[in-house]
Scaffold this active site. Structure first.
Site, PDB file in Angstrom:
ATOM      1  N   ASP A 262       0.864  -1.183   0.000  1.00  0.00           N
ATOM      2  CA  ASP A 262       0.000   0.000   0.000  1.00  0.00           C
ATOM      3  C   ASP A 262       0.899   1.230   0.000  1.00  0.00           C
ATOM      4  O   ASP A 262       2.097   1.123   0.261  1.00  0.00           O
ATOM      5  CB  ASP A 262      -0.886  -0.008   1.248  1.00  0.00           C
ATOM      6  CG  ASP A 262      -1.769   1.230   1.350  1.00  0.00           C
ATOM      7  OD1 ASP A 262      -2.339   1.620   0.311  1.00  0.00           O
ATOM      8  OD2 ASP A 262      -1.871   1.822   2.441  1.00  0.00           O
ATOM      9  N   SER A 263       0.304   2.381  -0.274  1.00  0.00           N
ATOM     10  CA  SER A 263       1.056   3.633  -0.203  1.00  0.00           C
ATOM     11  C   SER A 263       1.523   3.927   1.219  1.00  0.00           C
ATOM     12  O   SER A 263       2.487   4.654   1.418  1.00  0.00           O
ATOM     13  CB  SER A 263       0.184   4.778  -0.691  1.00  0.00           C
ATOM     14  OG  SER A 263      -0.993   4.852   0.082  1.00  0.00           O
TER      15      SER A 263
ATOM     16  N   CYS B 200      -4.287  -1.156  -2.028  1.00  0.00           N
ATOM     17  CA  CYS B 200      -4.431   0.290  -2.177  1.00  0.00           C
ATOM     18  C   CYS B 200      -5.341   0.477  -3.379  1.00  0.00           C
ATOM     19  O   CYS B 200      -5.021   0.028  -4.479  1.00  0.00           O
ATOM     20  CB  CYS B 200      -3.059   0.919  -2.425  1.00  0.00           C
ATOM     21  SG  CYS B 200      -3.106   2.643  -2.969  1.00  0.00           S
TER      22      CYS B 200
ATOM     23  N   GLU C 159      -5.965   9.419   9.608  1.00  0.00           N
ATOM     24  CA  GLU C 159      -4.574   9.363  10.076  1.00  0.00           C
ATOM     25  C   GLU C 159      -4.360  10.234  11.315  1.00  0.00           C
ATOM     26  O   GLU C 159      -3.429  10.003  12.079  1.00  0.00           O
ATOM     27  CB  GLU C 159      -3.622   9.747   8.943  1.00  0.00           C
ATOM     28  CG  GLU C 159      -3.781   8.805   7.751  1.00  0.00           C
ATOM     29  CD  GLU C 159      -2.488   8.404   7.077  1.00  0.00           C
ATOM     30  OE1 GLU C 159      -1.492   9.126   7.195  1.00  0.00           O
ATOM     31  OE2 GLU C 159      -2.487   7.343   6.409  1.00  0.00           O
TER      32      GLU C 159
ATOM     33  N   CYS D 245     -11.611   2.878  -0.433  1.00  0.00           N
ATOM     34  CA  CYS D 245     -10.286   3.310   0.025  1.00  0.00           C
ATOM     35  C   CYS D 245     -10.044   2.602   1.341  1.00  0.00           C
ATOM     36  O   CYS D 245     -10.946   2.509   2.172  1.00  0.00           O
ATOM     37  CB  CYS D 245     -10.253   4.829   0.215  1.00  0.00           C
ATOM     38  SG  CYS D 245      -8.765   5.429   1.067  1.00  0.00           S
TER      39      CYS D 245
ATOM     40  N   HIS E 115      -8.673   3.337   3.980  1.00  0.00           N
ATOM     41  CA  HIS E 115      -8.844   4.086   5.231  1.00  0.00           C
ATOM     42  C   HIS E 115     -10.312   4.162   5.678  1.00  0.00           C
ATOM     43  O   HIS E 115     -10.591   4.363   6.851  1.00  0.00           O
ATOM     44  CB  HIS E 115      -8.341   5.522   5.068  1.00  0.00           C
ATOM     45  CG  HIS E 115      -6.851   5.664   5.137  1.00  0.00           C
ATOM     46  ND1 HIS E 115      -6.022   5.153   4.187  1.00  0.00           N
ATOM     47  CD2 HIS E 115      -6.044   6.259   6.056  1.00  0.00           C
ATOM     48  CE1 HIS E 115      -4.764   5.445   4.506  1.00  0.00           C
ATOM     49  NE2 HIS E 115      -4.752   6.110   5.629  1.00  0.00           N
TER      50      HIS E 115
END
Lengths: 277, 277
Positions: A10-11, A73, A159, A191, A193
């Site tokens: 993932d990023s 991702c 985050e 996504c 997140h």
């Protein structure tokens, strides 16, 4: 071969939600994670740049001897899946868009589906075209309506730990009101997140809307694919090992990772991509 | 030599607020801008990674024949100023921390100064130690109180155009309430994005708090330094040229850049750093 690890990249930390689901379904598998934290985020970068990064990420995992790669991702999945398959033709590669699209088509009753994701993923049109393909392949007739919405503030909010605050509710209201009013019955969290904002999103969308977590769907398909190919690590007695690699050593990683993964990231190793070749 | 351009770099678009101020003060100078948009942001990455990126950024500008480099990114200034001076000893390099610190010391009456910036800049302690140095050098006696606050959501909010919304006011309240209650009379906006939130920040802090814009301070010192060294482009009749370079070609750049710079970024060129050497 079957005892080789599954590679997940993932990023940054987001892919740990996918790793968590893979671990839940496949406790015996060894897992190698790469987070490209030196170049995070991918979500607002271009097709060309994200493709280049994704190929470097996969190359690193292949160097670790993985038997399969999970592109954990959505932006990399949307932009780089075909570049990855072209560059590494022998390697099983599972990306996020297909599983999310299939789960959404399975879930919807009124054929009105919403997709929320990063600017990159939404701009690529990947979910929209994949959902249409799945409908077409299923042979059912009738109109399909797909509404998409980029939610660029969701990643920084997650985050920063703003998982269920008034700030996050206001941002969610801004992004989701249009989707709710359009009468969708299924919403893809496109996504990695976004599952961490599930409470806020579910509250806003109401109980009649099914939330599709693309991380869950991708983990499920990972298990199906490995079983189908006879590549499961079935001889193992002990729980599978885990190792974590990041391209930037910011202390934040461990701290945020705990929220995503549900446990600590032991064996965290700093690696260099790109300029190191 | 005097007609050579000034090089300005940042992790992304933020440094355009510095470029805007430099242009205002020095209309005849040629300006070359580099935004490392393929690796943005720097604010939550580590010392080592930001230093490496900053050296590559400066190297690129030196390749463009600049007479001076402005590090238009507070995080790069905090982490990489000494690495840059060590790597490029002959090149005049102006960073953001010194100018911001000097302006804050000049502005304060009660010697209680607040600093807001990225996680990286705050974590480095750069503003705090520089402000103490400036006070010590000025020879004035007495206690100095410096309060710092990382504001990680401000950059994404600015980039999403949330300059004066209810969401931004809530986020600002969260970050700034402690500083206001501590009775500071001066607040350093220690990130190039923050001047775009000036209205919200000023409303919250009240009229008795002076806001120090480190972009303005850095532009002022750029002019002073060039004049002092006899390096101004004084023979020019026409306005100075501008060129813009980015490492990622996401269409967002132009769109956001207009807000930061006040005009369009003509002559936008895509360049590669790092893996290109």
């Amino acid at each position: 071969m079957n005892s080789l690890p599954i590679g997940i990249f993932d990023s940054g930390v987001g892919g740990l939600t996918v790793m968590r689901e893979v671990r839940r379904l496949l406790p015996a598998e060894h897992l190698v994670y790469l987070g490209d934290t030196a170049r995070v985020p991918y979500g607002n970068k271009s097709h060309a740049t994200v493709s280049r990064y994704a190929v470097e990420d996969a190359q690193f995992l292949i160097g670790k001897g993985v038997k399969m790669i999970v592109v954990a991702c959505n932006t990399a999945s949307a932009f780089a899946a075909s570049a990855l398959r072209g560059t590494f033709p022998g390697m099983p590669i599972l990306e996020m868009i297909g599983p999310g699209a299939r789960a959404a088509v399975a879930a919807t009753r009124n054929r009105r589906i919403g997709v929320i994701a990063t600017v990159g993923t939404i701009g690529s049109g990947a979910y929209e075209s994949r959902i249409r393909e799945v409908f077409a392949a299923s042979g059912t007739a009738g109109e399909v309506e797909i509404l998409t919405q980029a939610c660029p503030l969701f990643v920084p909010l997650v985050e920063e730990g703003e998982l269920n605050s008034e700030i996050t509710r206001l941002v969610a209201l801004k992004y989701l009101t249009g989707l709710r009013e359009a009468g969708i019955d299924t919403l893809v969290l496109g996504c990695t997140h976004y599952p961490l904002l599930r409470t806020v999103i579910a509250d806003l969308m109401g109980p009649e809307v099914t939330l599709v977590d693309s991380a869950e769907s991708a983990a499920l398909e990972t298990a199906v694919l490995l079983r189908d190919r006879g590549m499961l690590n079935e001889s193992a007695q002990a729980p599978g090992a885990e190792s974590f690699h990041v391209t930037d050593a910011a202390p934040r990683f461990n701290q945020i990772a705990r929220t995503f993964l549900g446990h600590d990231t032991e064996q965290l190793e700093l690696v260099e991509l790109g300029s190191a070749g």
